[in-house]
Scaffold this motif. Structure first.
Motif, PDB file in Angstrom:
ATOM      1  N   GLU A 153      57.495  19.364  78.879  1.00  0.00           N
ATOM      2  CA  GLU A 153      57.328  19.829  77.502  1.00  0.00           C
ATOM      3  C   GLU A 153      56.052  20.658  77.308  1.00  0.00           C
ATOM      4  O   GLU A 153      55.769  21.112  76.206  1.00  0.00           O
ATOM      5  CB  GLU A 153      57.298  18.629  76.555  1.00  0.00           C
ATOM      6  N   ARG A 213      58.813  11.817  70.176  1.00  0.00           N
ATOM      7  CA  ARG A 213      58.322  12.921  69.336  1.00  0.00           C
ATOM      8  C   ARG A 213      57.822  12.392  67.997  1.00  0.00           C
ATOM      9  O   ARG A 213      58.317  11.392  67.486  1.00  0.00           O
ATOM     10  CB  ARG A 213      59.431  13.942  69.095  1.00  0.00           C
ATOM     11  N   ASN A 214      56.833  13.093  67.432  1.00  0.00           N
ATOM     12  CA  ASN A 214      56.305  12.706  66.126  1.00  0.00           C
ATOM     13  C   ASN A 214      56.980  13.498  65.010  1.00  0.00           C
ATOM     14  O   ASN A 214      57.936  14.244  65.256  1.00  0.00           O
ATOM     15  CB  ASN A 214      54.780  12.868  66.093  1.00  0.00           C
ATOM     16  N   CYS A 216      56.087  16.053  63.568  1.00  0.00           N
ATOM     17  CA  CYS A 216      55.959  17.500  63.758  1.00  0.00           C
ATOM     18  C   CYS A 216      56.817  17.994  64.921  1.00  0.00           C
ATOM     19  O   CYS A 216      56.703  19.151  65.334  1.00  0.00           O
ATOM     20  CB  CYS A 216      54.505  17.875  64.000  1.00  0.00           C
ATOM     21  N   LYS A 217      57.644  17.096  65.472  1.00  0.00           N
ATOM     22  CA  LYS A 217      58.523  17.378  66.600  1.00  0.00           C
ATOM     23  C   LYS A 217      57.765  17.600  67.907  1.00  0.00           C
ATOM     24  O   LYS A 217      58.318  18.139  68.875  1.00  0.00           O
ATOM     25  CB  LYS A 217      59.442  18.572  66.301  1.00  0.00           C
ATOM     26  N   GLU A 218      56.504  17.180  67.936  1.00  0.00           N
ATOM     27  CA  GLU A 218      55.697  17.293  69.143  1.00  0.00           C
ATOM     28  C   GLU A 218      55.940  16.075  70.029  1.00  0.00           C
ATOM     29  O   GLU A 218      56.032  14.949  69.532  1.00  0.00           O
ATOM     30  CB  GLU A 218      54.210  17.364  68.789  1.00  0.00           C
ATOM     31  N   VAL A 220      54.621  13.285  72.053  1.00  0.00           N
ATOM     32  CA  VAL A 220      53.324  12.606  72.076  1.00  0.00           C
ATOM     33  C   VAL A 220      53.238  11.536  73.165  1.00  0.00           C
ATOM     34  O   VAL A 220      52.148  11.049  73.479  1.00  0.00           O
ATOM     35  CB  VAL A 220      53.014  11.970  70.706  1.00  0.00           C
ATOM     36  N   TYR A 257      60.143  11.513  63.150  1.00  0.00           N
ATOM     37  CA  TYR A 257      60.839  12.637  63.779  1.00  0.00           C
ATOM     38  C   TYR A 257      62.258  12.746  63.246  1.00  0.00           C
ATOM     39  O   TYR A 257      62.988  11.766  63.150  1.00  0.00           O
ATOM     40  CB  TYR A 257      60.858  12.467  65.296  1.00  0.00           C
TER      41      TYR A 257
END
Length: 259
Positions: A153, A213-214, A216-218, A220, A257
């Motif tokens: 990612e 994912r958080n 913010c769609k990141e 983590v 998410y």
């Protein structure tokens, strides 16, 4: 070999810097230079020198009106990272326990740190033979399920940086040691949404990992389920993959998410 005198001076400097940060944290987070130096028992010139360095690093900041010092935003940012990790562990452990209860294998929760996997939590297998890992332990990223999932990612430039700094150490006959081949694997992992460590760090050990994912769609963190290859084989691997992915999705949903 390092110079013991220089090492002692460096340790002393770090200890003094920490004393200043602790003083600010425990005394209302704002104080004058003279009071800081008096409280921690250092001259004003020495205290100023340390504070100036801390200020350059963003660990301390000075009010331009009162000239008093307080803790910097960098510490707040670091604290948020720690806080998020603690929240993540609290959210992730119950679903991981369910995963372990179903399969009897070992589950991990991991993040990337300095190009390596750090396990921030673990739920042990119910079997007498368990995975030799520990919370806080590190493993290479290129040959672990969690590591490959998290690397997949990353932007290409970050992947290249990890490969340049860490290399591709060979642990087993199945460890990928060719950067081009690894990048192809990472591309496939990113597309399919899960990673498999097929005896790449330890012979006889298989691991399936999926991303968390958080809001913010990141990505983590990542979770994994690891066990002996003879128990995680062609007969049940597809179902294990589905369950690891759904568990990761459940944890991600608790972090806000939405697909």
């Amino acid at each position: 070999m390092g110079n013991s005198t220089n090492d002692s001076k460096q340790i002393q400097s770090i200890a003094r810097a920490v004393s200043i940060l602790e003083h600010l944290a425990l005394n209302g987070n704002e104080d004058s230079l003279s009071n800081i130096s008096r409280t921690i028992g250092l001259s004003k010139s020495t205290t100023y020198s340390i504070i100036a360095t801390l200020e350059q690093l963003g660990l301390v900041q000075q009010d331009q009106v009162s000239a008093r010092y307080s803790l910097g935003m960098k510490l707040f940012e670091w604290g948020q990272v720690v806080h998020s990790s603690m929240d993540l562990r609290k959210i992730a452990v119950p679903p991981l326990q369910d995963l372990v209860a179903k399969y009897g294998e070992t589950a991990h929760l991991g993040v990337l740190s300095q190009g390596e996997v750090v396990y921030i939590d673990k739920v042990d297998s119910q079997h007498s033979i368990r995975i030799a890992s520990q919370i806080g332990g590190r493993n290479p990223a290129h040959c672990t399920g969690v590591g490959k999932m998290l690397m997949a990612e990353l932007p290409a430039i970050e992947i290249d940086k990890i490969l340049a700094e860490k290399g591709l150490t060979k642990f087993t006959e199945k460890t990928v040691t060719d950067p081009a081949v690894l990048k192809q694997h990472l591309c496939k992992i990113r597309e399919q949404g899960y990673a498999i460590d097929d005896e790449e760090i330890e012979s006889g050990l298989t691991c399936v990992a999926a991303p968390i994912r958080n809001h913010c769609k990141e990505v983590v963190a990542a979770i994994s389920l690891s066990g002996p290859t003879h128990r995680m084989n062609a007969e049940n691997l597809d179902q294990i993959i589905a369950d690891v992915v759904s568990t990761a999705d459940l944890i991600s949903a608790h972090l806000g998410y939405k697909r």
